[in-house]
Design a protein around this motif. Sequence first.
Motif, PDB file in Angstrom:
ATOM      1  N   SER A  61       0.854  -1.190   0.000  1.00  0.00           N
ATOM      2  CA  SER A  61       0.000   0.000   0.000  1.00  0.00           C
ATOM      3  C   SER A  61       0.886   1.236   0.000  1.00  0.00           C
ATOM      4  O   SER A  61       2.060   1.179   0.368  1.00  0.00           O
ATOM      5  N   LEU A  62       0.333   2.342  -0.442  1.00  0.00           N
ATOM      6  CA  LEU A  62       1.074   3.591  -0.528  1.00  0.00           C
ATOM      7  C   LEU A  62       0.298   4.682   0.203  1.00  0.00           C
ATOM      8  O   LEU A  62      -0.929   4.626   0.308  1.00  0.00           O
ATOM      9  N   LYS A  63       1.025   5.680   0.679  1.00  0.00           N
ATOM     10  CA  LYS A  63       0.375   6.792   1.361  1.00  0.00           C
ATOM     11  C   LYS A  63       0.886   8.109   0.790  1.00  0.00           C
ATOM     12  O   LYS A  63       2.023   8.202   0.315  1.00  0.00           O
ATOM     13  N   THR A  84       2.252  12.022   0.479  1.00  0.00           N
ATOM     14  CA  THR A  84       3.235  12.856   1.162  1.00  0.00           C
ATOM     15  C   THR A  84       2.853  14.312   0.939  1.00  0.00           C
ATOM     16  O   THR A  84       1.876  14.626   0.253  1.00  0.00           O
ATOM     17  N   GLU A 106       4.669   7.454  -0.607  1.00  0.00           N
ATOM     18  CA  GLU A 106       5.548   6.579   0.170  1.00  0.00           C
ATOM     19  C   GLU A 106       4.977   5.182   0.218  1.00  0.00           C
ATOM     20  O   GLU A 106       3.783   4.994   0.474  1.00  0.00           O
ATOM     21  N   VAL A 108       4.293   1.875   2.020  1.00  0.00           N
ATOM     22  CA  VAL A 108       4.155   1.490   3.425  1.00  0.00           C
ATOM     23  C   VAL A 108       4.851   0.147   3.629  1.00  0.00           C
ATOM     24  O   VAL A 108       4.423  -0.878   3.091  1.00  0.00           O
ATOM     25  N   ARG A 110      13.276   4.067   4.085  1.00  0.00           N
ATOM     26  CA  ARG A 110      11.962   4.353   3.510  1.00  0.00           C
ATOM     27  C   ARG A 110      12.051   4.353   1.984  1.00  0.00           C
ATOM     28  O   ARG A 110      13.103   4.623   1.414  1.00  0.00           O
TER      29      ARG A 110
END
Length: 271
Positions: free
Chosen positions: A244-246, A248, A255, A257, A266
């Motif tokens: 999964s990505l979040k 910024t 980013e 996860v 990271r």
Amino acid sequence: MPDPYFEPGNNQDAAPAIEGIEFIELATNQPEATDRILRQLGFSPRAQHRSKNVTLYSQGSINLVVNLTQDSFAAGFADLHGTSVCALALTTPNASSAYQNLLTRGAWETQTSAGAMELNIPAVESIGGSQIYLIDRYGDGISIYDIDFKPVDEPSPESPILGALSGLTLTLAPERKAPWRDYFSQLFGFGLTNTEQLIINEHTTINLESAEGSSLEDECISALIFTTPDLELTTARLQKQGLSLKPTADASKLEVVLPADELSVRVFISR
């Protein structure tokens, strides 16, 4: 550990010609987790070192080397920092000449090891006790991988998920940002876009990041930034791989996860 502040040497020669990053080396004591994460990101094993427990993972133009060699520099680094970036390899037309140039101009000497019929790769010490290798076997000729590695018989994915390595982030104590900026700009000749970003070449940058309360022990290569021509498609492909990505603060960068206990560095994806 060298003196924590960079002291330029007396040699006034120009910085050696640095053309780019050949590979990033990861130290780990969690091989299964590291292999899983790299495969989820689209990397696959391409070659095995001839004498060491070192595996080359590749994807497009991106090369990551995973070092599991016992009683090695990388093993000690992993014991201290977990799965993390312990070295990066810079390409230069003449590694021996570049190495001598850097030493006479203030770089910190460090030791590497080579087996019989393997390349003797010079290195200098860098942030957080990591190393910078100097490589002159790359490109269209006989490369380091042709000499020190043997191919792994494993099919590659149909198409890369990630495009290229576009940047590294260094985490620094606030008062040490200027000394490290000088280290890279004066010794290696990296350009400056501002006080917080260095340019390795037209495709790759080093970002300098600091946080109040951080100390010498916190200094490290803390993030890798990869590019993709289609962020939405890459997001979908990574999600299909179980990641999964979040968002910024930068709308053009996401980013990935990842479990902090399995990977200390990271990972960001940007356009």
